[in-house]
Design a protein around this motif. Structure first.
Motif, mmCIF file in Angstrom:
data_model
loop_
_atom_site.group_PDB
_atom_site.id
_atom_site.type_symbol
_atom_site.label_atom_id
_atom_site.label_comp_id
_atom_site.label_asym_id
_atom_site.label_seq_id
_atom_site.Cartn_x
_atom_site.Cartn_y
_atom_site.Cartn_z
ATOM 1 N N MET B 1 -22.472 41.673 21.876
ATOM 2 C CA MET B 1 -23.306 40.893 20.737
ATOM 3 C C MET B 1 -22.950 39.341 20.474
ATOM 4 O O MET B 1 -21.833 39.310 20.701
ATOM 5 C CB MET B 1 -22.937 41.545 19.279
ATOM 6 C CG MET B 1 -24.041 42.353 18.959
ATOM 7 S SD MET B 1 -23.577 43.441 17.500
ATOM 8 C CE MET B 1 -23.349 41.859 16.251
ATOM 9 N N TYR B 2 -23.934 38.641 20.479
ATOM 10 C CA TYR B 2 -23.777 37.200 20.105
ATOM 11 C C TYR B 2 -22.602 36.830 19.015
ATOM 12 O O TYR B 2 -21.840 35.870 19.520
ATOM 13 C CB TYR B 2 -24.945 36.420 19.963
ATOM 14 C CG TYR B 2 -25.150 35.194 19.708
ATOM 15 C CD1 TYR B 2 -24.933 34.005 20.924
ATOM 16 C CD2 TYR B 2 -25.122 34.474 18.432
ATOM 17 C CE1 TYR B 2 -25.043 32.986 20.459
ATOM 18 C CE2 TYR B 2 -25.227 33.190 18.058
ATOM 19 C CZ TYR B 2 -24.956 32.392 19.150
ATOM 20 O OH TYR B 2 -24.849 30.792 19.320
ATOM 21 N N GLN B 3 -22.803 37.612 18.150
ATOM 22 C CA GLN B 3 -21.902 37.151 17.103
ATOM 23 C C GLN B 3 -20.550 37.454 17.344
ATOM 24 O O GLN B 3 -19.694 37.018 16.642
ATOM 25 C CB GLN B 3 -22.075 38.024 15.771
ATOM 26 C CG GLN B 3 -23.521 37.463 14.967
ATOM 27 C CD GLN B 3 -24.893 37.711 15.774
ATOM 28 O OE1 GLN B 3 -24.629 38.922 16.369
ATOM 29 N NE2 GLN B 3 -25.769 37.066 15.561
ATOM 30 N N GLN B 4 -20.119 38.005 18.454
ATOM 31 C CA GLN B 4 -18.791 38.454 18.997
ATOM 32 C C GLN B 4 -18.105 37.264 19.966
ATOM 33 O O GLN B 4 -17.040 37.535 20.081
ATOM 34 C CB GLN B 4 -18.485 39.766 19.361
ATOM 35 C CG GLN B 4 -18.557 40.905 18.068
ATOM 36 C CD GLN B 4 -19.137 42.201 18.973
ATOM 37 O OE1 GLN B 4 -19.462 42.581 19.845
ATOM 38 N NE2 GLN B 4 -18.494 43.184 18.240
ATOM 39 N N GLN B 5 -19.169 36.531 20.230
ATOM 40 C CA GLN B 5 -18.630 35.608 21.448
ATOM 41 C C GLN B 5 -17.941 34.351 20.623
ATOM 42 O O GLN B 5 -18.334 33.974 19.523
ATOM 43 C CB GLN B 5 -19.821 35.264 22.251
ATOM 44 C CG GLN B 5 -20.563 36.378 22.693
ATOM 45 C CD GLN B 5 -19.774 37.326 23.697
ATOM 46 O OE1 GLN B 5 -18.833 36.791 24.144
ATOM 47 N NE2 GLN B 5 -20.022 38.536 23.715
ATOM 48 N N ILE B 6 -17.257 33.595 21.429
ATOM 49 C CA ILE B 6 -17.057 32.151 21.012
ATOM 50 C C ILE B 6 -18.043 31.207 21.816
ATOM 51 O O ILE B 6 -18.336 31.199 22.958
ATOM 52 C CB ILE B 6 -15.417 31.664 21.279
ATOM 53 C CG1 ILE B 6 -15.058 30.509 20.814
ATOM 54 C CG2 ILE B 6 -15.405 31.783 23.050
ATOM 55 C CD1 ILE B 6 -13.686 30.374 20.407
ATOM 56 N N VAL B 7 -18.597 30.549 20.825
ATOM 57 C CA VAL B 7 -19.659 29.573 21.355
ATOM 58 C C VAL B 7 -19.284 28.221 21.288
ATOM 59 O O VAL B 7 -19.225 27.741 20.270
ATOM 60 C CB VAL B 7 -20.936 29.809 20.458
ATOM 61 C CG1 VAL B 7 -22.418 29.089 21.071
ATOM 62 C CG2 VAL B 7 -21.108 31.527 20.301
ATOM 63 N N ILE B 8 -19.473 27.522 22.490
ATOM 64 C CA ILE B 8 -19.270 25.939 22.428
ATOM 65 C C ILE B 8 -20.367 25.498 23.438
ATOM 66 O O ILE B 8 -20.892 25.679 24.345
ATOM 67 C CB ILE B 8 -18.032 25.976 23.438
ATOM 68 C CG1 ILE B 8 -16.614 26.551 22.714
ATOM 69 C CG2 ILE B 8 -17.581 24.511 23.700
ATOM 70 C CD1 ILE B 8 -15.198 26.523 23.398
ATOM 71 N N ASP B 9 -20.980 24.250 22.651
ATOM 72 C CA ASP B 9 -21.649 23.380 23.428
ATOM 73 C C ASP B 9 -21.067 22.226 24.228
ATOM 74 O O ASP B 9 -20.443 21.483 23.303
ATOM 75 C CB ASP B 9 -22.793 23.032 22.376
ATOM 76 C CG ASP B 9 -24.008 22.496 23.314
ATOM 77 O OD1 ASP B 9 -23.813 22.049 24.261
ATOM 78 O OD2 ASP B 9 -25.171 22.507 22.770
ATOM 79 N N GLY B 10 -21.165 22.216 25.472
ATOM 80 C CA GLY B 10 -20.350 21.094 25.872
ATOM 81 C C GLY B 10 -20.810 19.916 25.928
ATOM 82 O O GLY B 10 -20.286 19.109 26.788
ATOM 83 N N LEU B 11 -21.877 19.575 25.215
ATOM 84 C CA LEU B 11 -22.441 18.073 25.242
ATOM 85 C C LEU B 11 -23.479 18.066 24.022
ATOM 86 O O LEU B 11 -24.318 18.615 24.289
ATOM 87 C CB LEU B 11 -22.629 17.437 26.531
ATOM 88 C CG LEU B 11 -22.845 15.808 26.461
ATOM 89 C CD1 LEU B 11 -23.893 15.334 25.851
ATOM 90 C CD2 LEU B 11 -21.461 15.313 26.096
ATOM 91 N N GLN B 12 -23.318 17.270 23.173
ATOM 92 C CA GLN B 12 -24.486 16.962 22.108
ATOM 93 C C GLN B 12 -24.248 15.536 21.607
ATOM 94 O O GLN B 12 -23.208 15.147 21.649
ATOM 95 C CB GLN B 12 -24.556 17.909 20.889
ATOM 96 C CG GLN B 12 -24.969 19.366 21.363
ATOM 97 C CD GLN B 12 -25.205 20.088 20.061
ATOM 98 O OE1 GLN B 12 -25.338 19.438 18.923
ATOM 99 N NE2 GLN B 12 -25.283 21.408 20.177
ATOM 100 N N TYR B 13 -25.554 14.760 21.384
ATOM 101 C CA TYR B 13 -25.473 13.622 20.882
ATOM 102 C C TYR B 13 -26.549 13.428 19.824
ATOM 103 O O TYR B 13 -27.485 12.944 20.142
ATOM 104 C CB TYR B 13 -25.777 12.555 22.094
ATOM 105 C CG TYR B 13 -25.476 11.072 21.374
ATOM 106 C CD1 TYR B 13 -24.235 10.971 20.872
ATOM 107 C CD2 TYR B 13 -26.371 10.055 21.618
ATOM 108 C CE1 TYR B 13 -24.098 9.704 20.427
ATOM 109 C CE2 TYR B 13 -26.356 8.896 21.036
ATOM 110 C CZ TYR B 13 -25.275 8.467 20.269
ATOM 111 O OH TYR B 13 -24.956 7.470 19.837
ATOM 112 N N CYS B 14 -26.509 14.430 18.793
ATOM 113 C CA CYS B 14 -27.479 14.532 17.757
ATOM 114 C C CYS B 14 -27.117 13.203 16.675
ATOM 115 O O CYS B 14 -26.207 12.917 16.830
ATOM 116 C CB CYS B 14 -27.413 15.899 17.091
ATOM 117 S SG CYS B 14 -28.033 17.171 18.519
#
Lengths: 329, 329
Positions: B1-14
Motif C-alpha cells: 500500500m502507498y501509505q506504508q511506503q517512505i516517499v521522497i521526491d528527489g527534486l522540486q523547485y516549486c
C-alpha cells in the motif's frame, strides 16, 4: 584541586596554530571562547569558519568545535580543547535579521552588539554619544534570544549595555572587562552595569588584558584576585568568570585591524596611544600554560573555597552557556 | 500500500508557501529535495537559508529541515514534510574549497557541479565542448566525499558526468533526468552514463518535467512507467528513484533566472524556444496531491511488486542518502 575543575576561558584572540593548541591543552583549559571575527562581513565570516575547519581537520587530536556544552564535556573526556566561536562585532550578520540563525547554525555562539564604535545595533564604549539599542538592535536581541546566541556587551557603552540587559529576555554576558572600581577605563564597567547584569543572571568575565587592569602589565596576581573578591562581595560568586582577552603571538597588523577595521583613514590607537601603539606586555603570571592554574591558586589564597575558585575559572561559564545556548522554548 | 511506503521526491523547485506545504503533506511525501539556489553566490545563499528558516518558523506544523535521514524518519513520524536542500549549481561555494564544509553544516546536502554551462568545476550539458572535471572540481569532489555532501550531475555534460562518477570515492546521483532512450534531449542521460552511475551505487531520479519526457506534456503515466521498467531491466530497481523537477506556481521571472542567471545579455530559452518561452504544462497525472501515488499505482500496473514500487518512490533515495550524507570515516 585545579585538575578536577572544568576550566573555560571566556575570551581569547591568540594566533591559533598547533603550537598554541598544545599550550592550551597543557594549561588544562577545556574550552575557550575564540574570537572568530572583529569586523568581517557575513561573507568574510564564512572564510574564517572555513579556515578554522582546516585547523580542526589538521589538529583533531588537540581541538574540537563546540556547538553545545555536551561538546565541552566531550572535549574534557577526550583530553581536547573545545573551541567556542564568538564575534566581537555584529558585522557577521550584515544588515539582515535572518543571518542571526544562519550564523548560529554555523557555530557562532556569542556575538557582541558593537565593538567600540556605533554599530547597526548599539553604541560602542568609545563613542561620545550613546543612543542605546537601535530599532534593528531590538529585533536582533529578540532573535538572539530565540535561537540561543549569547549577547556580549564587552565593548559597548553604558546606556546600550543597560538597555541590552533590560531588553533581553535571557541573561547576557560581558565576556571580557573589569570593574571601573579597579581600573577606570572606557572599556571597563561601572558598578551599575555589573549589578544590573548579574541581577538578571548575566556573567562577567574578568579580563587579563593589561589595559583593563590596575597598574597595567605590572598588575600582580594578588591585585587581580582582590578585584575578583571585591566584585564577589558586591554581586556573588556565581556570576563571575574569566575572559582573559589573551592575544598571544599576533602581529601588529592584527592589532591595527582590531582597532581600525575599514572605518578609519587615520590610525586609531584604541586603548593605546601613538607613543604606545603596540601590544601590551603580557602578565608574567598569565602566560605560558600556567595562567588559569595560577588564578585558581591565587583565588584560594585570597579566601575563596576550592568550589568557588572552580566556579570562577569555568564552572559558572559552563552553567551560563548550557542554559543560554539552548534555543528558546 | 502507498501509505506504508517512505516517499521522497528527489527534486522540486516549486513556489514554497503554506498552501503548497499543505499540498505536499496531503501527497504523502515525507521528504523533498528542494532547490535552494540556481546561481546565487555564497552570500546570497545565506539569504536563501534565512528565508527558509522563516518558512520553518511559520509552518512548523507542516515542514521541518533535514540534516540527516533521522530527520526524515522524524518527519514521517510527526506527519510533517522534511525539506532537504540542494543547489543546482556550484555557485554557493564561490571559488573557495572550504565553503563545501561550511555549506554542508548550514544544511546544503546536495550540490550539482554545474548547471547547463561551464562552471569552475565541470562542464554543463549545453556547452559545445566538455573538458571534464577541472582542477578545482577534483578537489571539490574529494571534499564533498569527505563531508558527506551528495554530488549531483543532472545538468552536466557526458564526459564530466562520467569523470565525476569515476573520480568520486562515493556513489553520486543524477537527481532529475531521464534516459535518452526514452527521449533524446541534451538534459537526458545516455545508457553509458546510467550504467556507469548505477554500477558505482549511484541513483537516477526520473524527471516529470515535460521537456525530459517522450511526448512532453502529453506523456502518459503508462509511458512514464514503461521508461522506468526498461531502465530497471537495464540496471536493476535499487538504483532508481523519482526527482520530479516539479516547478509549480513560479512566475516567468524564476524561469528566466534559472536559464539566464547573470551570465547572458540575450534571452536564453534553455529547453524551450522563443516561440515556447514559458513553463511547460504540468502533467495532469502529476499535479495536485496525487502524483506520487499515481506513479506508485502505475508502477504496480506495469509489473513492479509493491516492494519495488516502494523502493522507486522513496526507499532507494532513503538508503542512498542515509549512506551518502554521513561524513567519510
Amino acid at each position: 584541586m585545579y585538575q578536577q575543575q572544568i576550566v573555560i576561558d571566556g575570551l581569547q584572540y591568540c594566533h591559533w596554530d598547533r603550537e598554541y593548541f598544545q599550550t592550551l591543552k597543557a594549561s588544562g583549559i577545556h574550552a575557550v571562547h575564540a574570537t572568530l571575527v572583529y569586523h568581517e562581513t557575513a561573507r568574510e565570516t564564512l572564510s574564517r569558519f572555513a579556515e578554522w575547519n582546516l585547523l580542526f581537520e589538521r589538529n583533531a587530536d588537540l581541538i574540537m568545535p563546540v556547538l553545545s556544552m555536551a561538546d565541552v564535556e566531550a572535549a574534557k573526556a577526550q583530553g581536547k580543547v573545545g573551541i567556542m566561536f564568538g564575534a566581537q562585532n555584529c558585522s557577521p550578520i550584515d544588515d539582515e535579521i535572518g543571518l542571526v540563525e544562519v550564523m548560529r547554525r554555523q557555530g557562532l555562539l556569542i556575538m557582541q552588539l558593537t565593538y567600540n564604535n556605533q554599530s547597526l545595533l548599539a553604541t560602542g564604549c568609545y563613542e561620545q554619544n550613546d543612543n542605546g539599542i537601535t530599532r534593528f538592535g531590538k529585533q536582533v536581541v529578540d532573535e538572539m534570544n530565540r535561537v540561543g546566541m549569547i549577547i556580549d556587551m564587552s565593548h559597548s557603552a553604558e546606556r546600550s549595555t543597560l538597555e541590552a540587559i533590560d531588553l533581553s529576555a535571557r541573561p547576557i554576558c560581558i565576556s571580557h572587562a573589569n570593574p571601573t572600581f579597579a581600573h577606570d577605563a572606557l572599556r571597563n564597567k561601572s558598578d551599575a552595569v555589573i549589578k544590573a547584569l548579574t541581577d538578571r543572571g548575566g556573567l562577567l568575565g574578568f579580563s587579563l588584558y593589561p589595559f583593563h587592569l590596575p597598574n597595567g602589565s605590572q598588575c600582580t596576581l594578588e591585585d587581580f584576585c582582590q578585584m575578583v573578591a571585591r566584585t564577589a562581595d558586591m554581586v556573588g560568586v556565581e556570576h563571575l568568570g574569566i575572559g582573559s582577552d589573551l592575544c598571544l603571538n599576533q602581529p601588529q597588523s592584527v592589532l591595527e585591524w582590531m582597532r581600525n577595521g575599514r572605518w578609519s583613514k587615520v590610525m586609531d590607537y584604541g586603548e593605546g596611544s601613538s607613543s604606545n601603539a603596540g601590544w601590551p606586555d603580557a602578565l608574567p603570571w598569565f602566560s605560558g600554560s600556567r595562567g588559569m592554574e595560577n588564578i585558581y591558586n591565587g583565588l584560594i589564597k585570597t579566601g575563596f573555597s576550592e568550589a568557588e575558585a572552580g566556579q570562577i575559572i569555568g564552572g559558572n561559564w559552563f552553567e551560563f552557556l548550557q542554559s543560554g545556548l539552548q534555543p528558546a522554548e
